[in-house]
Design a protein around this motif. Structure first.
Motif, PDB file in Angstrom:
ATOM      1  N   ILE A  64       0.845  -1.201   0.000  1.00 13.80           N
ATOM      2  CA  ILE A  64       0.000   0.000   0.000  1.00 13.80           C
ATOM      3  C   ILE A  64       0.880   1.251   0.000  1.00 13.80           C
ATOM      4  CG2 ILE A  64      -1.644   1.338   1.390  1.00 13.80           C
ATOM      5  CD1 ILE A  64      -2.823  -1.440   2.253  1.00 13.80           C
ATOM      6  N   LEU A  96     -11.797   2.641  -2.155  1.00 19.33           N
ATOM      7  CA  LEU A  96     -11.386   1.494  -1.347  1.00 19.33           C
ATOM      8  C   LEU A  96     -12.542   0.497  -1.406  1.00 19.33           C
ATOM      9  CD1 LEU A  96      -9.873   3.462   1.648  1.00 19.33           C
ATOM     10  CD2 LEU A  96      -8.665   2.360  -0.222  1.00 19.33           C
ATOM     11  N   ILE A 110      -9.446  -4.815   2.449  1.00 21.53           N
ATOM     12  CA  ILE A 110      -8.289  -4.311   3.197  1.00 21.53           C
ATOM     13  C   ILE A 110      -8.360  -4.900   4.609  1.00 21.53           C
ATOM     14  CG2 ILE A 110      -9.378  -2.147   3.931  1.00 21.53           C
ATOM     15  CD1 ILE A 110      -6.522  -0.906   3.626  1.00 21.53           C
ATOM     16  N   ALA A 149      -5.051  -1.816   9.213  1.00 21.27           N
ATOM     17  CA  ALA A 149      -5.812  -1.270   8.085  1.00 21.27           C
ATOM     18  C   ALA A 149      -6.019   0.236   8.256  1.00 21.27           C
ATOM     19  CB  ALA A 149      -7.156  -1.981   7.955  1.00 21.27           C
ATOM     20  N   THR A 158      -4.354   2.964   5.751  1.00 23.31           N
ATOM     21  CA  THR A 158      -5.317   3.768   4.996  1.00 23.31           C
ATOM     22  C   THR A 158      -5.093   5.253   5.251  1.00 23.31           C
ATOM     23  OG1 THR A 158      -6.948   1.982   5.064  1.00 23.31           O
ATOM     24  CG2 THR A 158      -7.778   4.188   4.581  1.00 23.31           C
TER      25      THR A 158
END
Length: 174
Positions: free
Chosen positions: A13, A38, A42, A70, A74
């Motif tokens: 990521i 998204l 995830i 996550a 993110t």
């Protein structure tokens, strides 16, 4: 496991955001905004390492530790996008493994960025969602849903027909 785990996913990521930065820098024109979708997985499970429907998944992290990984990755990804683009719109569209947990992640991320007018967070409860930017419409889906027995067909003709039906159902939004 050894081939893929949370640490590897987190690095991928981060590397992806770096490749976006490189691609944006190579452009000869100014990019006004960024749409980030998204769309599921995830969080590789809803809770206790299982999907909403109860299918046991193989995860190196579950529940709070999975959620934290996550959330952190993110937030870092969106922060990097906000450094690159004047406006960032993030859409959360849940998948078949994480279902409502992705929306909860979206709520947490929305709260984290609540004082940043540059970042807009949209949390969809639909398994397929339409967004429009100017004259471009984007249909986003994970391909399967957590709570509904739906998924995209695998044959190209059935998929084409299915997508045309989905677009037709969204004609008022287009």
């Amino acid at each position: 496991g050894e081939d893929f785990n949370t640490d590897i996913a987190t690095k991928l990521i981060s590397d992806y955001s770096d490749s976006i930065a490189s691609a944006a820098a190579d452009r000869k024109y100014k990019i006004d905004n960024c749409l980030c979708i998204l769309n599921g997985d995830i969080l590789n499970s809803a809770w206790d390492g299982m999907t909403v429907k109860g299918t046991k998944l193989h995860n190196d992290r579950i529940n709070e530790t999975m959620f934290k990984a996550a959330f952190d990755s993110t937030v870092l990804f969106i922060t990097k996008l906000a450094y690159l683009f004047p406006r960032v719109c993030v859409v959360f569209v849940p998948g078949n493994h994480d279902g409502p947990m992705l929306n909860i992640l979206g709520i947490a991320v929305e709260s984290y960025f609540s004082n940043n007018p540059q970042i807009e967070i949209n949390i969809s409860e639909k398994w397929a969602d339409v967004r429009r930017i100017g004259n471009v419409a984007i249909l986003s889906t994970h391909g399967g849903a957590a709570r509904h027995k739906v998924s995209l067909p695998t044959s190209s003709l059935k998929l084409k027909s299915y997508l045309q039906d989905m677009w037709a159902a969204k004609s008022d939004e287009l």
